[in-house]
Design an enzyme around this catalytic site. Sequence first.
Site, PDB file in Angstrom:
ATOM      1  CG  ASP A 117      -1.967   0.861   1.590  1.00  0.00           C
ATOM      2  OD1 ASP A 117      -2.048   1.788   0.505  1.00  0.00           O
ATOM      3  OD2 ASP A 117      -2.751   0.928   2.334  1.00  0.00           O
ATOM      4  CG  PHE A 166      -9.702  -0.588   4.098  1.00  0.00           C
ATOM      5  CD1 PHE A 166      -8.261  -0.542   4.428  1.00  0.00           C
ATOM      6  CD2 PHE A 166     -10.266  -1.691   4.759  1.00  0.00           C
ATOM      7  CE1 PHE A 166      -7.744  -1.206   5.224  1.00  0.00           C
ATOM      8  CE2 PHE A 166      -9.880  -2.496   5.779  1.00  0.00           C
ATOM      9  CZ  PHE A 166      -8.430  -2.136   5.944  1.00  0.00           C
ATOM     10  CB  VAL A 167      -9.198  -4.562  -0.692  1.00  0.00           C
ATOM     11  CG1 VAL A 167      -9.742  -3.644  -1.697  1.00  0.00           C
ATOM     12  CG2 VAL A 167      -7.851  -4.568  -0.645  1.00  0.00           C
ATOM     13  CG  ASP A 173      -6.894  -7.413   9.150  1.00  0.00           C
ATOM     14  OD1 ASP A 173      -5.960  -6.921   8.563  1.00  0.00           O
ATOM     15  OD2 ASP A 173      -7.252  -6.939  10.414  1.00  0.00           O
TER      16      ASP A 173
HETATM   17  P1  IMP Z   1       1.749  -0.360   3.675  1.00  0.00           P
HETATM   18  O1  IMP Z   1       2.881  -0.378   4.752  1.00  0.00           O
HETATM   19  O2  IMP Z   1       1.192   0.717   3.675  1.00  0.00           O
HETATM   20  O3  IMP Z   1       2.462  -0.848   2.297  1.00  0.00           O
HETATM   21  O4  IMP Z   1       1.029  -1.413   3.998  1.00  0.00           O
HETATM   22  C1  IMP Z   1       1.164  -2.929   4.295  1.00  0.00           C
HETATM   23  C2  IMP Z   1       0.129  -3.567   5.285  1.00  0.00           C
HETATM   24  O5  IMP Z   1      -0.926  -2.687   5.573  1.00  0.00           O
HETATM   25  C3  IMP Z   1      -0.436  -4.903   4.341  1.00  0.00           C
HETATM   26  O6  IMP Z   1       0.499  -6.069   4.621  1.00  0.00           O
HETATM   27  C4  IMP Z   1      -1.768  -4.938   5.159  1.00  0.00           C
HETATM   28  O7  IMP Z   1      -1.540  -5.727   6.163  1.00  0.00           O
HETATM   29  C5  IMP Z   1      -2.027  -3.581   5.557  1.00  0.00           C
HETATM   30  N1  IMP Z   1      -2.872  -2.860   4.361  1.00  0.00           N
HETATM   31  C6  IMP Z   1      -2.783  -1.875   3.577  1.00  0.00           C
HETATM   32  N2  IMP Z   1      -3.869  -1.770   2.626  1.00  0.00           N
HETATM   33  C7  IMP Z   1      -4.709  -2.580   3.199  1.00  0.00           C
HETATM   34  C8  IMP Z   1      -6.195  -2.803   2.723  1.00  0.00           C
HETATM   35  O8  IMP Z   1      -6.744  -2.190   1.926  1.00  0.00           O
HETATM   36  N3  IMP Z   1      -6.845  -3.660   3.266  1.00  0.00           N
HETATM   37  C9  IMP Z   1      -6.406  -4.355   4.550  1.00  0.00           C
HETATM   38  N4  IMP Z   1      -5.218  -4.108   4.897  1.00  0.00           N
HETATM   39  C10 IMP Z   1      -4.510  -3.260   4.285  1.00  0.00           C
END
Ligand code: IMP
Length: 196
Positions: A117, A166-167, A173
Amino acid sequence: MIPTHMQLDTLWDKGIRRDIARILFTRTQIHERTIELGQQLTQDYANSNLLVVGILNGSFPFIADLVRTMNMPLDIDFMAVSSYGERTKSSGVVRTLKDLNQSIAHRDVLLVEDIVDTGLTVNYLLENLHTRKPNSIKVCTLLDKREARLVPLQADYVGFSCPNEFVVGYGLDYRGFYRNLPFVGVLKPEIYQTQA
Ligand code: IMP
């Protein structure tokens, strides 16, 4: 009689499926794309000393399905990190809750994520794991939310590009729930707005 996948999907419609605004990637689409990724990885990692590292909790269904499409010897380990706590926005703070059980020195490491993300989590993991002197590290993610990036990070293997929403489902989850959905869908905003 054991229900078919189609009959099971009808049961989902009457259960927690009601909290989903729309399905983005179906069980079949995920299955087919995982086979493609597995074939690519089998080719790319032929004759390597591969360690597949699943990032818990979200990657558990994906890594389980992915490694079963990889026709090669490989080892599996897990790390658990927390970046979101109970919210739907990244905090930018990554905590290691569980580290690897083994050294990765001279190994080829494939990090398996559910979603990239902001990129902060994988960025942190890459920086951390590089200090342990692996032979190589690559990233495989089921979903890639490119629009949401806060750091320039490109995954090496991507299942699907994901819209900036948000998915949940297939490991992803909201407050610990919905990981068991067999598909990926957009959570109805009222679910997290009313519970915020
Ligand atoms: P990042 O550090 O923002 O890239 O996010 C990584 C972590 O955030 C992922 O491994 C997910 O656990 C959580 N995450 C990010 N986007 C979503 C979403 O849309 N739904 C659920 N969990 C998310």
